[in-house]
Motif scaffolding. Structure first.
Motif, PDB file in Angstrom:
ATOM      1  N   VAL A 110       0.850  -1.188   0.000  1.00 25.87           N
ATOM      2  CA  VAL A 110       0.000   0.000   0.000  1.00 25.87           C
ATOM      3  C   VAL A 110       0.886   1.237   0.000  1.00 25.87           C
ATOM      4  N   VAL A 111       0.502   2.239  -0.773  1.00 25.32           N
ATOM      5  CA  VAL A 111       1.278   3.478  -0.828  1.00 25.32           C
ATOM      6  C   VAL A 111       0.346   4.674  -0.660  1.00 25.32           C
ATOM      7  N   LEU A 112       0.769   5.622   0.161  1.00 21.58           N
ATOM      8  CA  LEU A 112       0.073   6.892   0.326  1.00 21.58           C
ATOM      9  C   LEU A 112       0.924   7.970  -0.333  1.00 21.58           C
ATOM     10  N   VAL A 113       0.375   8.596  -1.353  1.00 19.81           N
ATOM     11  CA  VAL A 113       1.059   9.695  -2.030  1.00 19.81           C
ATOM     12  C   VAL A 113       0.575  11.001  -1.420  1.00 19.81           C
ATOM     13  N   CYS A 114       1.477  11.737  -0.802  1.00 25.05           N
ATOM     14  CA  CYS A 114       1.140  13.036  -0.213  1.00 25.05           C
ATOM     15  C   CYS A 114       1.462  14.114  -1.242  1.00 25.05           C
ATOM     16  N   GLU A 160      -2.296  21.463  12.050  1.00 22.71           N
ATOM     17  CA  GLU A 160      -3.408  20.737  11.437  1.00 22.71           C
ATOM     18  C   GLU A 160      -2.929  19.878  10.272  1.00 22.71           C
ATOM     19  N   TYR A 161      -1.979  20.402   9.520  1.00 22.74           N
ATOM     20  CA  TYR A 161      -1.415  19.652   8.390  1.00 22.74           C
ATOM     21  C   TYR A 161      -0.824  18.327   8.882  1.00 22.74           C
ATOM     22  N   ILE A 162       0.002  18.421   9.911  1.00 21.60           N
ATOM     23  CA  ILE A 162       0.621  17.215  10.474  1.00 21.60           C
ATOM     24  C   ILE A 162      -0.444  16.261  10.992  1.00 21.60           C
ATOM     25  N   GLY A 163      -1.479  16.823  11.638  1.00 23.14           N
ATOM     26  CA  GLY A 163      -2.560  15.991  12.143  1.00 23.14           C
ATOM     27  C   GLY A 163      -3.307  15.261  11.044  1.00 23.14           C
ATOM     28  N   TYR A 164      -3.517  15.919   9.909  1.00 20.08           N
ATOM     29  CA  TYR A 164      -4.179  15.267   8.775  1.00 20.08           C
ATOM     30  C   TYR A 164      -3.367  14.054   8.313  1.00 20.08           C
ATOM     31  N   ILE A 165      -2.069  14.237   8.140  1.00 19.80           N
ATOM     32  CA  ILE A 165      -1.223  13.138   7.660  1.00 19.80           C
ATOM     33  C   ILE A 165      -1.260  11.971   8.636  1.00 19.80           C
ATOM     34  N   GLN A 166      -1.204  12.271   9.921  1.00 19.43           N
ATOM     35  CA  GLN A 166      -1.263  11.199  10.926  1.00 19.43           C
ATOM     36  C   GLN A 166      -2.601  10.462  10.873  1.00 19.43           C
ATOM     37  N   GLU A 167      -3.682  11.209  10.723  1.00 19.89           N
ATOM     38  CA  GLU A 167      -5.005  10.574  10.664  1.00 19.89           C
ATOM     39  C   GLU A 167      -5.120   9.685   9.430  1.00 19.89           C
ATOM     40  N   SER A 181       6.101  11.528  -0.334  1.00 17.00           N
ATOM     41  CA  SER A 181       5.738  12.947  -0.282  1.00 17.00           C
ATOM     42  C   SER A 181       6.433  13.662  -1.436  1.00 17.00           C
ATOM     43  N   VAL A 182       5.661  14.460  -2.142  1.00 14.54           N
ATOM     44  CA  VAL A 182       6.167  15.119  -3.340  1.00 14.54           C
ATOM     45  C   VAL A 182       6.255  16.627  -3.095  1.00 14.54           C
ATOM     46  N   CYS A 183       7.473  17.142  -3.061  1.00 16.15           N
ATOM     47  CA  CYS A 183       7.739  18.576  -2.950  1.00 16.15           C
ATOM     48  C   CYS A 183       7.352  19.109  -1.569  1.00 16.15           C
ATOM     49  N   GLN A 184       6.397  20.005  -1.512  1.00 14.68           N
ATOM     50  CA  GLN A 184       6.080  20.755  -0.292  1.00 14.68           C
ATOM     51  C   GLN A 184       5.712  19.887   0.921  1.00 14.68           C
ATOM     52  N   PRO A 185       5.064  18.716   0.781  1.00 15.93           N
ATOM     53  CA  PRO A 185       4.676  17.944   1.974  1.00 15.93           C
ATOM     54  C   PRO A 185       5.815  17.228   2.687  1.00 15.93           C
ATOM     55  N   THR A 186       7.038  17.303   2.170  1.00 14.87           N
ATOM     56  CA  THR A 186       8.108  16.496   2.771  1.00 14.87           C
ATOM     57  C   THR A 186       8.302  16.800   4.252  1.00 14.87           C
ATOM     58  N   VAL A 187       8.297  18.080   4.620  1.00 16.65           N
ATOM     59  CA  VAL A 187       8.510  18.445   6.026  1.00 16.65           C
ATOM     60  C   VAL A 187       7.329  18.016   6.901  1.00 16.65           C
ATOM     61  N   PRO A 188       6.068  18.325   6.542  1.00 12.84           N
ATOM     62  CA  PRO A 188       4.952  17.846   7.375  1.00 12.84           C
ATOM     63  C   PRO A 188       4.898  16.328   7.506  1.00 12.84           C
ATOM     64  N   VAL A 189       5.224  15.604   6.437  1.00 13.00           N
ATOM     65  CA  VAL A 189       5.203  14.144   6.499  1.00 13.00           C
ATOM     66  C   VAL A 189       6.289  13.630   7.434  1.00 13.00           C
ATOM     67  N   LEU A 190       7.490  14.196   7.332  1.00 14.22           N
ATOM     68  CA  LEU A 190       8.574  13.796   8.227  1.00 14.22           C
ATOM     69  C   LEU A 190       8.200  14.075   9.677  1.00 14.22           C
ATOM     70  N   THR A 208       9.501   8.019   1.322  1.00 10.59           N
ATOM     71  CA  THR A 208      10.232   8.516   0.152  1.00 10.59           C
ATOM     72  C   THR A 208       9.875   9.983  -0.017  1.00 10.59           C
ATOM     73  N   MET A 209      10.864  10.854   0.149  1.00 11.25           N
ATOM     74  CA  MET A 209      10.616  12.292   0.093  1.00 11.25           C
ATOM     75  C   MET A 209      11.276  12.860  -1.160  1.00 11.25           C
ATOM     76  N   MET A 210      10.439  13.415  -2.029  1.00 11.43           N
ATOM     77  CA  MET A 210      10.901  13.828  -3.358  1.00 11.43           C
ATOM     78  C   MET A 210      10.794  15.348  -3.532  1.00 11.43           C
ATOM     79  N   GLY A 211      11.911  15.965  -3.860  1.00 12.65           N
ATOM     80  CA  GLY A 211      11.898  17.359  -4.295  1.00 12.65           C
ATOM     81  C   GLY A 211      11.505  18.363  -3.246  1.00 12.65           C
ATOM     82  N   GLY A 212      11.678  18.044  -1.967  1.00 10.19           N
ATOM     83  CA  GLY A 212      11.332  18.990  -0.913  1.00 10.19           C
ATOM     84  C   GLY A 212      12.527  19.234  -0.005  1.00 10.19           C
ATOM     85  N   PRO A 213      12.856  20.478   0.275  1.00  8.88           N
ATOM     86  CA  PRO A 213      14.010  20.774   1.144  1.00  8.88           C
ATOM     87  C   PRO A 213      13.701  20.508   2.605  1.00  8.88           C
TER      88      PRO A 213
END
Length: 300
Positions: A110-114, A160-167, A181-190, A208-213
């Motif tokens: 199963v994969v979740l794409v953020c 709230e962003y972090i809470g959404y990902i956890q839920e 996580s693609v680009c901007q979500p890398t930090v909230p996902v981490l 897998t964090m792609m294209g996000g600083p």
């Protein structure tokens, strides 16, 4: 007032863009004698360009009806699994009548794409989803335009962003889950997964964090420079505006999409200007393949 002025301009341009589209169709419809006059192709191309520069761009659909997996074509359907004020969790459910194929589908990971919260629609990741579906159960975050969320929907910050990902992770189940996580979500996902691990919760098998600083201090860009040389008050006064009254989210303070789009174009103005000029020339020449490629890119 900037957001209100933008909406006023959009309302004023609506009749012009509608007329430009009608004129473009008039000069390209071979059932109309006007389409045979000298220069009709250039007139049609010009009107079509005006139409595309001024039209409203709605969110395009995924349109993933089937995928190829292990030599078989498998039907797929888009489902909304969870609905939150600012985001929907989508799943692409695959179906088959073949018992062996069904058994195989049940055992796949199963994969979740953020997807990014803003900047473009989630459908820009359509090909990523289609490719993953060949051997994964796929979920994706589908963010709601904040101007469509009423004030009763509450605030939406990094917390709230972090809470959404956890839920979403808890709802899917972390044991057999891989997160991309693609680009901007890398930090909230981490942050979301790190907090879950600190609390002793089950966490996804991989990230897998792609294209996000992750650490924006490394390899700083012009964006970093702007962020470090301007105060919070500067951003509040220059790029944050209340949603106009003609949207459900009236009064909500947002960073308007048209400003982000302007910033995106401003990074490479010459390239975008050339792209639109080439689109005009392709229409004049009747090069439909290149013209359609331009339309597909800018629709997204």
């Amino acid at each position: 007032m900037l957001y209100q002025l933008h909406e006023f301009q959009r309302a004023m341009l609506t009749p012009l863009t509608a007329g430009a589209k009608a004129a473009a169709d008039t000069f390209t419809d071979r059932a109309n004698p006007i389409s045979f006059i000298p220069g009709a192709e250039r007139l049609a191309a010009g009107y079509e360009l005006i139409y595309r520069l001024g039209k409203n761009y709605e969110k395009p659909p995924f349109n993933i009806r089937s995928v190829q997996s292990n030599g078989h074509e498998i039907s797929a359907i888009e489902q909304t699994i969870l609905k939150k004020p600012f985001c929907n969790l989508l799943r692409f459910k695959r179906y088959s009548d073949d018992p062996a194929t069904i058994k195989m589908l049940k055992t796949e990971p199963v994969v979740l794409v953020c997807a990014p919260l803003s900047g473009h629609h989630v459908t820009l990741l359509r090909d990523t989803v289609r490719t993953l579906l060949s051997d994964h159960k796929v979920y994706i975050t589908d963010w709601v335009d904040a101007r469509m969320v009423s004030l009763e929907g509450g605030r939406f910050s990094l917390d709230e962003y972090i809470g959404y990902i956890q839920e979403f992770i808890r709802h899917i189940g972390a044991e057999n889950l891989h997160v991309i996580s693609v680009c901007q979500p890398t930090v909230p996902v981490l942050a979301a997964i790190s907090l879950m691990a600190s609390a002793g919760e089950a966490t996804p098998r991989t990230m897998t964090m792609m294209g996000g600083p992750i650490d924006a201090r490394r390899s700083p860009t012009a964006v970093n420079s702007l962020a470090t040389t301007r105060s919070f008050e500067w951003f509040e006064n220059n790029v944050i505006y209340p949603v106009p009254a003609n949207y459900p989210g009236a009064g909500r303070h947002v960073y308007p999409g048209f400003l982000q789009h302007t910033g995106f174009v401003a990074m490479n103005p010459d390239r975008h200007a050339k792209s639109h000029w080439d689109y005009y020339l392709d229409l004049v020449k009747g090069d439909t393949d290149d013209a359609e490629a331009h339309v597909k890119f800018y629709d997204e």
